[in-house]
Design a protein around this motif. Structure first.
Motif, PDB file in Angstrom:
ATOM      1  N   ARG A 149       0.799  -1.222   0.000  1.00  0.00           N
ATOM      2  CA  ARG A 149       0.000   0.000   0.000  1.00  0.00           C
ATOM      3  C   ARG A 149       0.831   1.272   0.000  1.00  0.00           C
ATOM      4  NH1 ARG A 149      -5.441  -0.611   3.238  1.00  0.00           N
ATOM      5  NH2 ARG A 149      -5.543   1.442   2.287  1.00  0.00           N
ATOM      6  N   SER A 150       2.167   1.150   0.058  1.00  0.00           N
ATOM      7  CA  SER A 150       2.999   2.354   0.128  1.00  0.00           C
ATOM      8  C   SER A 150       4.368   2.090  -0.486  1.00  0.00           C
ATOM      9  CB  SER A 150       3.188   2.785   1.585  1.00  0.00           C
ATOM     10  OG  SER A 150       4.000   1.855   2.275  1.00  0.00           O
ATOM     11  N   ARG A 151       5.081   3.179  -0.732  1.00  0.00           N
ATOM     12  CA  ARG A 151       6.452   3.057  -1.248  1.00  0.00           C
ATOM     13  C   ARG A 151       7.325   2.286  -0.264  1.00  0.00           C
ATOM     14  NH1 ARG A 151       7.879   8.123  -4.837  1.00  0.00           N
ATOM     15  NH2 ARG A 151       5.784   8.791  -5.346  1.00  0.00           N
ATOM     16  N   ARG A 152       7.174   2.618   1.001  1.00  0.00           N
ATOM     17  CA  ARG A 152       7.981   1.962   2.031  1.00  0.00           C
ATOM     18  C   ARG A 152       7.740   0.447   2.023  1.00  0.00           C
ATOM     19  NH1 ARG A 152       7.024   4.651   7.368  1.00  0.00           N
ATOM     20  NH2 ARG A 152       8.514   6.111   6.504  1.00  0.00           N
ATOM     21  N   ASP A 153       6.484   0.048   1.962  1.00  0.00           N
ATOM     22  CA  ASP A 153       6.162  -1.380   1.919  1.00  0.00           C
ATOM     23  C   ASP A 153       6.689  -2.039   0.648  1.00  0.00           C
ATOM     24  OD1 ASP A 153       4.842  -1.129   4.338  1.00  0.00           O
ATOM     25  OD2 ASP A 153       2.838  -1.073   3.431  1.00  0.00           O
ATOM     26  N   PHE A 154       6.614  -1.310  -0.459  1.00  0.00           N
ATOM     27  CA  PHE A 154       7.101  -1.844  -1.738  1.00  0.00           C
ATOM     28  C   PHE A 154       8.603  -2.099  -1.670  1.00  0.00           C
ATOM     29  CE2 PHE A 154       8.636  -1.007  -6.155  1.00  0.00           C
ATOM     30  CZ  PHE A 154       8.112  -2.153  -6.731  1.00  0.00           C
ATOM     31  N   VAL A 155       9.349  -1.122  -1.188  1.00  0.00           N
ATOM     32  CA  VAL A 155      10.806  -1.279  -1.087  1.00  0.00           C
ATOM     33  C   VAL A 155      11.140  -2.414  -0.121  1.00  0.00           C
ATOM     34  CG1 VAL A 155      12.949  -0.157  -0.350  1.00  0.00           C
ATOM     35  CG2 VAL A 155      11.293   1.102  -1.748  1.00  0.00           C
ATOM     36  N   ALA A 156      10.427  -2.480   0.997  1.00  0.00           N
ATOM     37  CA  ALA A 156      10.679  -3.559   1.961  1.00  0.00           C
ATOM     38  C   ALA A 156      10.404  -4.923   1.338  1.00  0.00           C
ATOM     39  CB  ALA A 156       9.810  -3.363   3.205  1.00  0.00           C
ATOM     40  N   ARG A 157       9.347  -5.021   0.551  1.00  0.00           N
ATOM     41  CA  ARG A 157       9.016  -6.297  -0.097  1.00  0.00           C
ATOM     42  C   ARG A 157      10.118  -6.686  -1.082  1.00  0.00           C
ATOM     43  NH1 ARG A 157       3.519  -8.430  -1.283  1.00  0.00           N
ATOM     44  NH2 ARG A 157       3.619  -8.297   0.962  1.00  0.00           N
ATOM     45  N   LEU A 158      10.628  -5.708  -1.839  1.00  0.00           N
ATOM     46  CA  LEU A 158      11.684  -6.012  -2.803  1.00  0.00           C
ATOM     47  C   LEU A 158      12.974  -6.421  -2.106  1.00  0.00           C
ATOM     48  CD1 LEU A 158      11.125  -3.260  -5.498  1.00  0.00           C
ATOM     49  CD2 LEU A 158      10.506  -5.667  -5.604  1.00  0.00           C
ATOM     50  N   VAL A 159      13.311  -5.730  -1.036  1.00  0.00           N
ATOM     51  CA  VAL A 159      14.516  -6.096  -0.281  1.00  0.00           C
ATOM     52  C   VAL A 159      14.363  -7.504   0.276  1.00  0.00           C
ATOM     53  CG1 VAL A 159      15.864  -5.588   1.788  1.00  0.00           C
ATOM     54  CG2 VAL A 159      15.198  -3.730   0.253  1.00  0.00           C
ATOM     55  N   ALA A 160      13.202  -7.798   0.830  1.00  0.00           N
ATOM     56  CA  ALA A 160      12.957  -9.132   1.394  1.00  0.00           C
ATOM     57  C   ALA A 160      13.047 -10.210   0.329  1.00  0.00           C
ATOM     58  CB  ALA A 160      11.599  -9.169   2.080  1.00  0.00           C
ATOM     59  N   SER A 161      12.598  -9.892  -0.885  1.00  0.00           N
ATOM     60  CA  SER A 161      12.659 -10.889  -1.951  1.00  0.00           C
ATOM     61  C   SER A 161      14.081 -11.153  -2.424  1.00  0.00           C
ATOM     62  CB  SER A 161      11.789 -10.452  -3.142  1.00  0.00           C
ATOM     63  OG  SER A 161      12.405  -9.391  -3.852  1.00  0.00           O
ATOM     64  N   GLN A 162      14.961 -10.194  -2.216  1.00  0.00           N
ATOM     65  CA  GLN A 162      16.355 -10.348  -2.624  1.00  0.00           C
ATOM     66  C   GLN A 162      17.222 -10.977  -1.554  1.00  0.00           C
ATOM     67  OE1 GLN A 162      17.491  -9.650  -5.884  1.00  0.00           O
ATOM     68  NE2 GLN A 162      15.269  -9.693  -6.028  1.00  0.00           N
ATOM     69  N   VAL A 163      16.818 -10.831  -0.285  1.00  0.00           N
ATOM     70  CA  VAL A 163      17.607 -11.336   0.827  1.00  0.00           C
ATOM     71  C   VAL A 163      16.673 -12.053   1.802  1.00  0.00           C
ATOM     72  CG1 VAL A 163      19.411 -10.731   2.483  1.00  0.00           C
ATOM     73  CG2 VAL A 163      18.986  -9.220   0.557  1.00  0.00           C
ATOM     74  N   PRO A 164      16.060 -13.153   1.379  1.00  0.00           N
ATOM     75  CA  PRO A 164      15.060 -13.809   2.228  1.00  0.00           C
ATOM     76  C   PRO A 164      15.597 -14.340   3.549  1.00  0.00           C
ATOM     77  CG  PRO A 164      15.531 -15.128   0.291  1.00  0.00           C
ATOM     78  CD  PRO A 164      16.260 -13.828   0.128  1.00  0.00           C
ATOM     79  N   GLU A 165      16.876 -14.685   3.604  1.00  0.00           N
ATOM     80  CA  GLU A 165      17.403 -15.264   4.837  1.00  0.00           C
ATOM     81  C   GLU A 165      17.394 -14.267   5.983  1.00  0.00           C
ATOM     82  OE1 GLU A 165      20.817 -13.894   2.259  1.00  0.00           O
ATOM     83  OE2 GLU A 165      19.112 -15.195   1.959  1.00  0.00           O
ATOM     84  N   ILE A 166      17.405 -12.987   5.719  1.00  0.00           N
ATOM     85  CA  ILE A 166      17.354 -11.984   6.780  1.00  0.00           C
ATOM     86  C   ILE A 166      16.023 -12.061   7.511  1.00  0.00           C
ATOM     87  CG2 ILE A 166      17.187  -9.493   7.214  1.00  0.00           C
ATOM     88  CD1 ILE A 166      19.249  -9.060   5.043  1.00  0.00           C
ATOM     89  N   TRP A 167      14.953 -12.361   6.777  1.00  0.00           N
ATOM     90  CA  TRP A 167      13.609 -12.306   7.354  1.00  0.00           C
ATOM     91  C   TRP A 167      13.156 -13.648   7.918  1.00  0.00           C
ATOM     92  CZ3 TRP A 167      12.607  -7.434   7.854  1.00  0.00           C
ATOM     93  CH2 TRP A 167      13.149  -6.539   6.939  1.00  0.00           C
ATOM     94  N   ASP A 168      13.961 -14.691   7.769  1.00  0.00           N
ATOM     95  CA  ASP A 168      13.573 -16.006   8.298  1.00  0.00           C
ATOM     96  C   ASP A 168      13.887 -16.147   9.749  1.00  0.00           C
ATOM     97  OD1 ASP A 168      12.582 -16.767   5.879  1.00  0.00           O
ATOM     98  OD2 ASP A 168      14.419 -17.800   5.251  1.00  0.00           O
TER      99      ASP A 168
END
Length: 74
Positions: free
Chosen positions: A55-74
């Motif tokens: 719903r926001s730029r911040r969420d979009f960037v966070a989603r993209l970062v998470a998709s590139q570095v999934p191990e950080i969020w596990d």
């Protein structure tokens, strides 16, 4: 990012807008860089956010970062 953008089904122009968001551009700057009106940029952003499920730029960037570095969020 191209694979992620393709996964979301972004158009070429939506991808261009998304890249500018990742670079930190505000609506007016994105409009200037891509030779669009600010209203058109906002329309593209709405579409990008809907396709990415955010719903926001911040969420979009966070989603993209998470998709590139999934191990950080596990």
């Amino acid at each position: 990012m191209p694979v992620v953008f393709a996964t979301y089904g972004l158009t070429v122009r939506e991808r261009e807008v998304a890249v500018q968001v990742l670079r930190g551009g505000d609506t007016r700057e994105i409009a200037r860089v891509l030779s669009l009106t600010p209203l058109t940029v906002q329309d593209h952003l709405k579409s990008v956010f809907a396709k990415a499920g955010v719903r926001s730029r911040r969420d979009f960037v966070a989603r993209l970062v998470a998709s590139q570095v999934p191990e950080i969020w596990d």
